[in-house]
Design an enzyme around this catalytic site. Structure first.
Site, PDB file in Angstrom:
ATOM      1  N   ASP A 197       0.860  -1.134  -0.024  1.00  0.00           N
ATOM      2  CA  ASP A 197      -0.034   0.094  -0.096  1.00  0.00           C
ATOM      3  C   ASP A 197       0.704   1.167   0.061  1.00  0.00           C
ATOM      4  O   ASP A 197       1.706   1.450   1.020  1.00  0.00           O
ATOM      5  CB  ASP A 197      -0.771   0.022   1.147  1.00  0.00           C
ATOM      6  CG  ASP A 197      -1.987   1.054   1.451  1.00  0.00           C
ATOM      7  OD1 ASP A 197      -1.709   2.253   0.788  1.00  0.00           O
ATOM      8  OD2 ASP A 197      -2.826   0.867   2.018  1.00  0.00           O
ATOM      9  N   ASP A 228      -6.204   1.949 -11.845  1.00  0.00           N
ATOM     10  CA  ASP A 228      -7.659   1.200 -12.073  1.00  0.00           C
ATOM     11  C   ASP A 228      -8.627   2.418 -11.859  1.00  0.00           C
ATOM     12  O   ASP A 228      -8.809   2.990 -11.071  1.00  0.00           O
ATOM     13  CB  ASP A 228      -7.620   0.193 -10.791  1.00  0.00           C
ATOM     14  CG  ASP A 228      -8.955  -0.702 -11.129  1.00  0.00           C
ATOM     15  OD1 ASP A 228      -9.979  -0.313 -11.859  1.00  0.00           O
ATOM     16  OD2 ASP A 228      -8.809  -1.745 -10.675  1.00  0.00           O
ATOM     17  N   THR A 284       3.808   2.232 -22.338  1.00  0.00           N
ATOM     18  CA  THR A 284       4.191   1.070 -22.003  1.00  0.00           C
ATOM     19  C   THR A 284       3.015   0.230 -22.730  1.00  0.00           C
ATOM     20  O   THR A 284       2.148   0.555 -23.651  1.00  0.00           O
ATOM     21  CB  THR A 284       3.886   0.551 -20.502  1.00  0.00           C
ATOM     22  OG1 THR A 284       2.310   0.940 -20.363  1.00  0.00           O
ATOM     23  CG2 THR A 284       4.607   1.864 -19.622  1.00  0.00           C
ATOM     24  N   ARG A 285       3.312  -1.082 -22.483  1.00  0.00           N
ATOM     25  CA  ARG A 285       2.457  -2.178 -23.344  1.00  0.00           C
ATOM     26  C   ARG A 285       1.163  -2.152 -22.891  1.00  0.00           C
ATOM     27  O   ARG A 285       0.093  -2.110 -23.670  1.00  0.00           O
ATOM     28  CB  ARG A 285       2.968  -3.660 -23.043  1.00  0.00           C
ATOM     29  CG  ARG A 285       4.365  -3.952 -24.074  1.00  0.00           C
ATOM     30  CD  ARG A 285       4.799  -5.392 -23.567  1.00  0.00           C
ATOM     31  NE  ARG A 285       5.280  -5.314 -22.328  1.00  0.00           N
ATOM     32  CZ  ARG A 285       5.871  -6.426 -21.587  1.00  0.00           C
ATOM     33  NH1 ARG A 285       5.804  -7.527 -22.389  1.00  0.00           N
ATOM     34  NH2 ARG A 285       6.186  -6.608 -20.446  1.00  0.00           N
ATOM     35  N   TYR A 286       0.957  -1.842 -21.610  1.00  0.00           N
ATOM     36  CA  TYR A 286      -0.505  -1.788 -20.838  1.00  0.00           C
ATOM     37  C   TYR A 286      -1.017  -0.659 -21.780  1.00  0.00           C
ATOM     38  O   TYR A 286      -2.437  -0.531 -22.000  1.00  0.00           O
ATOM     39  CB  TYR A 286      -0.265  -1.437 -19.452  1.00  0.00           C
ATOM     40  CG  TYR A 286      -1.734  -1.475 -19.034  1.00  0.00           C
ATOM     41  CD1 TYR A 286      -2.495  -2.294 -18.395  1.00  0.00           C
ATOM     42  CD2 TYR A 286      -2.438  -0.206 -18.689  1.00  0.00           C
ATOM     43  CE1 TYR A 286      -3.774  -2.240 -17.840  1.00  0.00           C
ATOM     44  CE2 TYR A 286      -3.420   0.055 -17.904  1.00  0.00           C
ATOM     45  CZ  TYR A 286      -4.084  -1.109 -17.695  1.00  0.00           C
ATOM     46  OH  TYR A 286      -5.409  -0.812 -17.237  1.00  0.00           O
ATOM     47  N   GLU A 287      -0.414   0.486 -21.610  1.00  0.00           N
ATOM     48  CA  GLU A 287      -1.024   1.820 -22.433  1.00  0.00           C
ATOM     49  C   GLU A 287      -1.501   1.413 -23.582  1.00  0.00           C
ATOM     50  O   GLU A 287      -2.474   2.072 -24.280  1.00  0.00           O
ATOM     51  CB  GLU A 287      -0.169   2.892 -22.218  1.00  0.00           C
ATOM     52  CG  GLU A 287      -0.626   4.203 -23.169  1.00  0.00           C
ATOM     53  CD  GLU A 287       0.336   5.275 -22.969  1.00  0.00           C
ATOM     54  OE1 GLU A 287       0.104   6.183 -23.820  1.00  0.00           O
ATOM     55  OE2 GLU A 287       1.258   5.151 -22.539  1.00  0.00           O
TER      56      GLU A 287
END
Length: 225
Positions: free
Chosen positions: A107, A129, A203-206
């Site tokens: 966290d 998220d 990034t790949r996520y983007e």
């Protein structure tokens, strides 16, 4: 020992099995690069560092590692509770031989609470998220309390970059950041938020474009008074 109510801004902590090489790095490298578990001043970790940056929710670590490789004179702190992401980031750190990254594998509020006022020069919150359903909006990372803590940690004039590909989250963030009076938004034209900043690392996520709009980049500055 810090005590926090459960943080709802992230979901599962692990999904697929961690690959053997990455699992080995969790045992060998993570203890070496883990951020202190007690109160600390980031500058003590790298006294020669020109600046100190924080990336909240670094995902697989691509952006964090690339920024660290690009600027070896900057100390980058990264927080990520998702164990698969931590394992991936360790691989990037190991392959690039990075010495200017410290990780908090939990966290981020725990990490922020341990650091003194005005110790950060820059913060990244990239594609968090979105919790798009209205009943889940309260789980979003960007809340008044989080922004107040970021303002405490940032130096006057320090930078906060928020990026999302969900239109509602962009509006949500802009409204809350500006309402608090702790940050200013120096954007002057649409390209200031529609075009990726010159120092952004995709990034790949983007690239998956999982949201409902093209990526939006909001660059804020901590007020100087």
């Amino acid at each position: 020992m810090e005590s926090h109510p459960p943080l709802r801004s992230f979901g599962r902590l692990k999904s697929r099995p961690i690959k053997p090489r990455q699992a080995a790095l969790m045992d060998s490298l993570l203890p070496q690069v883990r951020a202190p578990l007690e109160a600390f001043d980031p500058k003590t970790l790298a006294p020669a560092a020109r600046e100190v940056w924080l990336e909240i929710g670094f995902g697989g670590g691509e952006h964090m590692a690339a920024q660290a490789a690009r600027a070896p004179d900057i100390l980058i702190l990264g927080a990520e509770p998702f164990l698969n992401g931590v394992a991936s980031a360790l691989r990037h750190i190991d392959e690039a031989g990075l010495r200017n990254v410290r990780i908090h594998d939990n966290d981020v509020r725990e990490l922020m609470a341990r650091m003194p006022d005005a110790c950060l020069d820059r913060v990244f919150v990239l594609f968090p998220d979105p919790w798009p359903k209205a009943r889940h909006n309260k789980r979003r990372l960007i809340q008044a309390e989080t922004l107040a803590e970021l303002a405490r940690l940032l130096k006057p004039g320090g930078k906060l970059r928020f990026a999302t590909d969900w239109a509602d989250y962009a509006d949500w963030t802009l409204e809350r950041v500006l309402a608090g009076g702790l940050f200013v938004w120096p954007a002057e034209r649409a390209d200031d938020w529609r075009v990726p900043p010159a120092d952004h690392i995709t990034t790949r996520y983007e690239e998956k474009r999982l949201g409902d709009c093209a990526p939006v980049f909001l660059d804020f500055e901590k007020t100087r008074v």
